[in-house]
Design an enzyme around this catalytic site. Structure first.
Site, mmCIF file in Angstrom:
data_model
loop_
_atom_site.group_PDB
_atom_site.id
_atom_site.type_symbol
_atom_site.label_atom_id
_atom_site.label_comp_id
_atom_site.label_asym_id
_atom_site.label_seq_id
_atom_site.Cartn_x
_atom_site.Cartn_y
_atom_site.Cartn_z
ATOM 1 N N MET A 96 0.777 -1.236 -0.092
ATOM 2 C CA MET A 96 -0.018 0.025 0.027
ATOM 3 C C MET A 96 1.027 1.242 0.105
ATOM 4 S SD MET A 96 -3.349 -0.942 2.234
ATOM 5 C CE MET A 96 -2.610 -0.663 3.714
ATOM 6 N N GLY A 97 2.154 1.011 -0.393
ATOM 7 C CA GLY A 97 2.945 2.221 -0.404
ATOM 8 C C GLY A 97 3.459 2.777 0.919
ATOM 9 N N ALA A 98 3.970 4.020 0.852
ATOM 10 C CA ALA A 98 4.715 4.421 2.301
ATOM 11 C C ALA A 98 5.923 3.506 2.342
ATOM 12 C CB ALA A 98 3.728 4.917 3.095
ATOM 13 N N HIS A 102 9.218 1.267 3.173
ATOM 14 C CA HIS A 102 10.267 1.393 4.088
ATOM 15 C C HIS A 102 10.869 0.185 3.870
ATOM 16 C CE1 HIS A 102 7.864 -1.633 6.164
ATOM 17 N NE2 HIS A 102 6.908 -0.723 6.046
ATOM 18 N N HIS A 143 9.481 -3.287 3.315
ATOM 19 C CA HIS A 143 8.833 -3.563 1.869
ATOM 20 C C HIS A 143 10.067 -3.697 1.055
ATOM 21 C CE1 HIS A 143 5.601 -0.672 3.240
ATOM 22 N NE2 HIS A 143 4.938 -1.747 2.968
ATOM 23 N N GLN A 148 -10.364 -2.659 2.397
ATOM 24 C CA GLN A 148 -9.641 -3.483 3.431
ATOM 25 C C GLN A 148 -9.681 -2.442 4.857
ATOM 26 O OE1 GLN A 148 -6.048 -4.387 1.620
ATOM 27 N NE2 GLN A 148 -5.350 -3.977 3.541
ATOM 28 N N SER A 154 6.461 -0.135 9.978
ATOM 29 C CA SER A 154 5.425 -0.046 9.479
ATOM 30 C C SER A 154 5.155 1.034 8.795
ATOM 31 C CB SER A 154 4.499 -0.596 10.539
ATOM 32 O OG SER A 154 3.063 0.024 10.224
ATOM 33 N N SER A 155 4.203 1.414 7.841
ATOM 34 C CA SER A 155 4.047 2.770 7.331
ATOM 35 C C SER A 155 3.408 3.479 8.163
ATOM 36 C CB SER A 155 3.149 2.622 5.983
ATOM 37 O OG SER A 155 3.598 1.460 5.008
HETATM 38 P P1 AMP Z 1 1.607 -2.762 3.362
HETATM 39 O O1 AMP Z 1 2.080 -1.857 2.343
HETATM 40 O O2 AMP Z 1 1.499 -2.589 4.785
HETATM 41 O O3 AMP Z 1 0.121 -3.534 2.850
HETATM 42 O O4 AMP Z 1 2.455 -4.286 3.343
HETATM 43 C C1 AMP Z 1 3.064 -4.738 1.963
HETATM 44 C C2 AMP Z 1 3.742 -5.788 2.334
HETATM 45 O O5 AMP Z 1 4.848 -5.428 3.206
HETATM 46 C C3 AMP Z 1 2.883 -7.096 3.247
HETATM 47 O O6 AMP Z 1 3.182 -8.127 2.608
HETATM 48 C C4 AMP Z 1 3.389 -6.894 4.534
HETATM 49 O O7 AMP Z 1 3.443 -7.854 5.447
HETATM 50 C C5 AMP Z 1 4.887 -6.334 4.345
HETATM 51 N N1 AMP Z 1 5.668 -5.874 5.529
HETATM 52 C C6 AMP Z 1 5.389 -4.673 6.094
HETATM 53 N N2 AMP Z 1 5.891 -4.266 7.043
HETATM 54 C C7 AMP Z 1 6.712 -5.135 7.012
HETATM 55 C C8 AMP Z 1 8.226 -5.247 7.692
HETATM 56 N N3 AMP Z 1 8.434 -4.575 8.912
HETATM 57 N N4 AMP Z 1 8.953 -6.382 7.414
HETATM 58 C C9 AMP Z 1 8.777 -7.362 6.286
HETATM 59 N N5 AMP Z 1 7.770 -7.185 5.754
HETATM 60 C C10 AMP Z 1 6.902 -6.027 6.028
#
Ligand code: AMP
Length: 282
Positions: free
Chosen positions: A30-32, A34, A37, A61, A187-188
């Site tokens: 979902m971007g942002a 780090h 990702h 979601q 986390s974003s």
């Molecule tokens: P999101 O952008 O939060 O939907 O995350 C996208 C993907 O990145 C998902 O598969 C998350 O589980 C993964 N992700 C998010 N935070 C972390 C992290 N700290 N370490 C590893 N993977 C992550």
């Protein structure tokens, strides 16, 4: 890196790549972005010929409107990070491009009882939205390998079930959690934490580690209760801290060698989740 915003452009590009027999790796986000990702992109890069990342803040979601509205969207920085991280393709569609006028959600109700526990209980409808969008993205990108973070462990179980049922040719990769120096899972949403909250948030990992350190038949339950007491104190609002079976997510009634500790708290305006796989240490 090639950027696509239209589904039809991406579809024709993917057909061309498929014709070349390239192994396609897919990292939905979902971007942002780090380092968490980017670690997924790196693992995908090692296993695949073509790495596709999507950035799409999926409205179906979110179960709290303000969370969706304030979700960070630093797109130009994300594009820079992905290019530097050797991603080949970014798909960044609009909501209209993905959903048109039809926001009907798939149902995850029959995915097993784990769907209603933990995040399923805290965020009603969340996993329905996740499978709805992931299914659409898988159909479009047609990946051979997909990469998801253990950070969202329950989501990983949901996606594995989706793959078993609908996409048996996709290989699922569970990727480790990237953490800040103080142990906080990246986390974003962490950008919403104040400096003080950021430091306090390291208590999540410390308490998960306390359970792991005491991962023995006659010590684990006391450690879990101690960690719960710790995280129940202000400023945390503890949603859950459970030690569960790794597959069913049922809270353990008795010790078994392999399990997982999962936690969710609200800290100020920010909801944080984390987890740690538990296996005996020698
Ligand atoms: P999101 O952008 O939060 O939907 O995350 C996208 C993907 O990145 C998902 O598969 C998350 O589980 C993964 N992700 C998010 N935070 C972390 C992290 N700290 N370490 C590893 N993977 C992550």
């Amino acid at each position: 890196m090639i950027l696509f915003q239209s589904t039809s452009d991406l579809r024709s590009y993917i057909s061309e790549q498929k014709a070349k027999n390239l192994r396609i790796g897919f990292v939905p986000t979902m971007g942002a972005l780090h380092a968490g990702h980017l670690s997924l992109i790196k693992i995908a890069r090692q296993k695949c010929d073509l790495v596709v990342c999507s950035i799409f803040v999926n409205p179906t979601q979110f179960n709290v409107a303000s969370d969706l509205e304030t979700y960070p969207r630093p797109l130009s920085n994300d594009i820079r990070l992905l290019s530097e991280g050797f991603c080949d393709v970014l798909f960044n569609p609009s909501v209209d491009e993905v959903y048109g006028n039809d926001f009907t959600k798939d149902s995850s109700d029959d995915y097993g009882s784990f769907i209603h526990l933990l995040e399923g209980a805290s965020r009603p409808g969340h996993f329905d939205g996740v499978i709805t969008v992931v299914k659409k993205l898988f159909l479009l990108v047609q990946p051979d390998e997909v990469f998801f973070g253990q950070k969202d462990y329950q989501q990983c179980l949901v996606i594995q079930t989706l793959i078993e049922r609908n996409f048996p040719f996709i290989n699922f990769n569970l990727c480790p959690i990237a953490r800040e120096n103080n142990g906080l899972a990246m986390s974003s949403r962490n950008v919403r934490l104040s400096k003080e909250e950021f430091e306090l948030a390291s208590d999540l990992f410390k308490n998960l580690t306390h359970i792991l350190t005491n991962w023995k038949e006659n010590a684990w339950l006391d450690a879990l209760l101690e960690a719960r007491t710790f995280l129940s104190k202000k400023p945390f609002e503890l949603e859950y801290l459970e030690v569960c079976d790794q597959f069913t997510l049922e809270p353990l009634k008795a010790f078994k060698p392999n399990a997982i500790a999962l936690v969710a708290v609200q800290l100020g305006k920010t909801r944080l989740i984390d987890n740690l796989l538990l296996k005996p240490t020698l």
